[in-house]
Write a protein that holds these residues in place. Structure first.
Motif, mmCIF file in Angstrom:
data_model
loop_
_atom_site.group_PDB
_atom_site.id
_atom_site.type_symbol
_atom_site.label_atom_id
_atom_site.label_comp_id
_atom_site.label_asym_id
_atom_site.label_seq_id
_atom_site.Cartn_x
_atom_site.Cartn_y
_atom_site.Cartn_z
ATOM 1 N N PHE A 1 0.863 -1.171 0.000
ATOM 2 C CA PHE A 1 0.000 0.000 0.000
ATOM 3 C C PHE A 1 0.906 1.229 0.000
ATOM 4 O O PHE A 1 1.888 1.276 0.737
ATOM 5 C CB PHE A 1 -0.863 0.079 1.257
ATOM 6 N N VAL A 2 0.541 2.202 -0.813
ATOM 7 C CA VAL A 2 1.145 3.528 -0.738
ATOM 8 C C VAL A 2 0.031 4.436 -0.244
ATOM 9 O O VAL A 2 -1.035 4.519 -0.857
ATOM 10 C CB VAL A 2 1.683 4.014 -2.098
ATOM 11 N N ILE A 3 0.261 5.080 0.889
ATOM 12 C CA ILE A 3 -0.746 5.925 1.524
ATOM 13 C C ILE A 3 -0.192 7.343 1.587
ATOM 14 O O ILE A 3 0.952 7.544 2.005
ATOM 15 C CB ILE A 3 -1.074 5.419 2.941
ATOM 16 N N ALA A 4 -1.016 8.315 1.158
ATOM 17 C CA ALA A 4 -0.551 9.701 1.136
ATOM 18 C C ALA A 4 -1.701 10.645 1.442
ATOM 19 O O ALA A 4 -2.872 10.268 1.344
ATOM 20 C CB ALA A 4 0.040 10.042 -0.229
ATOM 21 N N ASN B 1 -6.316 18.931 -4.750
ATOM 22 C CA ASN B 1 -4.969 18.379 -4.642
ATOM 23 C C ASN B 1 -5.009 16.855 -4.681
ATOM 24 O O ASN B 1 -4.196 16.223 -5.366
ATOM 25 C CB ASN B 1 -4.292 18.900 -3.383
ATOM 26 N N VAL B 2 -5.952 16.254 -3.965
ATOM 27 C CA VAL B 2 -6.085 14.793 -3.973
ATOM 28 C C VAL B 2 -6.341 14.304 -5.395
ATOM 29 O O VAL B 2 -5.715 13.346 -5.865
ATOM 30 C CB VAL B 2 -7.207 14.336 -3.002
ATOM 31 N N LYS B 3 -7.248 14.968 -6.106
ATOM 32 C CA LYS B 3 -7.549 14.582 -7.487
ATOM 33 C C LYS B 3 -6.340 14.765 -8.398
ATOM 34 O O LYS B 3 -6.063 13.918 -9.246
ATOM 35 C CB LYS B 3 -8.734 15.391 -8.011
ATOM 36 N N ALA B 4 -5.611 15.868 -8.228
ATOM 37 C CA ALA B 4 -4.431 16.126 -9.061
ATOM 38 C C ALA B 4 -3.343 15.073 -8.826
ATOM 39 O O ALA B 4 -2.711 14.595 -9.774
ATOM 40 C CB ALA B 4 -3.879 17.533 -8.787
ATOM 41 N N ILE B 5 -3.147 14.711 -7.575
ATOM 42 C CA ILE B 5 -2.172 13.670 -7.247
ATOM 43 C C ILE B 5 -2.576 12.355 -7.918
ATOM 44 O O ILE B 5 -1.754 11.701 -8.578
ATOM 45 C CB ILE B 5 -2.054 13.472 -5.722
ATOM 46 N N GLY C 1 -15.608 12.299 -5.621
ATOM 47 C CA GLY C 1 -15.582 13.043 -4.366
ATOM 48 C C GLY C 1 -14.252 13.693 -4.064
ATOM 49 O O GLY C 1 -14.199 14.807 -3.562
ATOM 50 N N GLY C 2 -13.182 12.993 -4.332
ATOM 51 C CA GLY C 2 -11.863 13.546 -4.089
ATOM 52 C C GLY C 2 -11.444 13.588 -2.632
ATOM 53 O O GLY C 2 -10.462 14.242 -2.295
ATOM 54 N N ARG C 3 -12.182 12.896 -1.762
ATOM 55 C CA ARG C 3 -11.799 12.884 -0.347
ATOM 56 C C ARG C 3 -10.890 11.691 -0.039
ATOM 57 O O ARG C 3 -10.063 11.745 0.854
ATOM 58 C CB ARG C 3 -13.040 12.851 0.547
ATOM 59 N N PHE D 1 -5.629 10.457 0.428
ATOM 60 C CA PHE D 1 -6.669 10.960 1.316
ATOM 61 C C PHE D 1 -6.567 12.470 1.533
ATOM 62 O O PHE D 1 -5.466 13.026 1.535
ATOM 63 C CB PHE D 1 -6.476 10.387 2.732
ATOM 64 N N LEU D 2 -7.704 13.083 1.835
ATOM 65 C CA LEU D 2 -7.673 14.352 2.555
ATOM 66 C C LEU D 2 -7.157 14.027 3.953
ATOM 67 O O LEU D 2 -7.397 12.925 4.464
ATOM 68 C CB LEU D 2 -9.073 14.953 2.679
ATOM 69 N N GLU D 3 -6.469 14.952 4.573
ATOM 70 C CA GLU D 3 -5.841 14.675 5.866
ATOM 71 C C GLU D 3 -6.840 14.182 6.912
ATOM 72 O O GLU D 3 -6.566 13.226 7.640
ATOM 73 C CB GLU D 3 -5.094 15.909 6.357
#
Length: 112
Positions: free
Chosen positions: A39-42, A49-53, A76-78, A92-94
């Motif tokens: 898993f890569v978690i960020a 920003n989440v969507k762009a990543i 949703g992008g969350r 994720f969003l933080e």
């Protein structure tokens, strides 16, 4: 974890950081589940920003010949999940990351 999966996970970490993703963790779960090796978690700072990543990771994966098997959460992008088979990426969003706390759920995995 297979050497190729580890190298790919490390490459994904770089792609995430290219788009200002933060707190990138790589967890080797190959001994815990047959579904994936890592898993890569960020975290991202906003839904944009989440969507762009996620878009950048997907594009770069495609450019290197690795297409995702599935992609969840784009609207949703969350929390966006990108499944590359041997590596599953969670962005994720933080606050969502703190709520789901995948690092705790997979704490028996090895940190890379």
């Amino acid at each position: 974890m297979e050497k190729n999966a580890q190298a790919f996970a490390l490459q994904i970490k770089d792609w995430i950081e290219d788009k200002n993703g933060t707190d990138v963790e790589i967890i080797d779960v190959s001994d815990l589940t047959p579904m994936t090796d890592a898993f890569v978690i960020a975290s991202g700072s906003s839904t944009l920003n989440v969507k762009a990543i996620a878009e950048h990771v997907e594009d770069m994966g495609s450019k290197t010949g690795t297409e995702p098997l599935s992609y969840e959460g784009r609207q949703g992008g969350r929390w966006i999940l990108i499944d590359f088979n041997s590596v599953v990426v969670h962005i994720f969003l933080e606050e969502e990351r703190a709520f789901y706390n995948l690092e705790r759920l997979w704490q028996d995995g090895k940190r890379v």
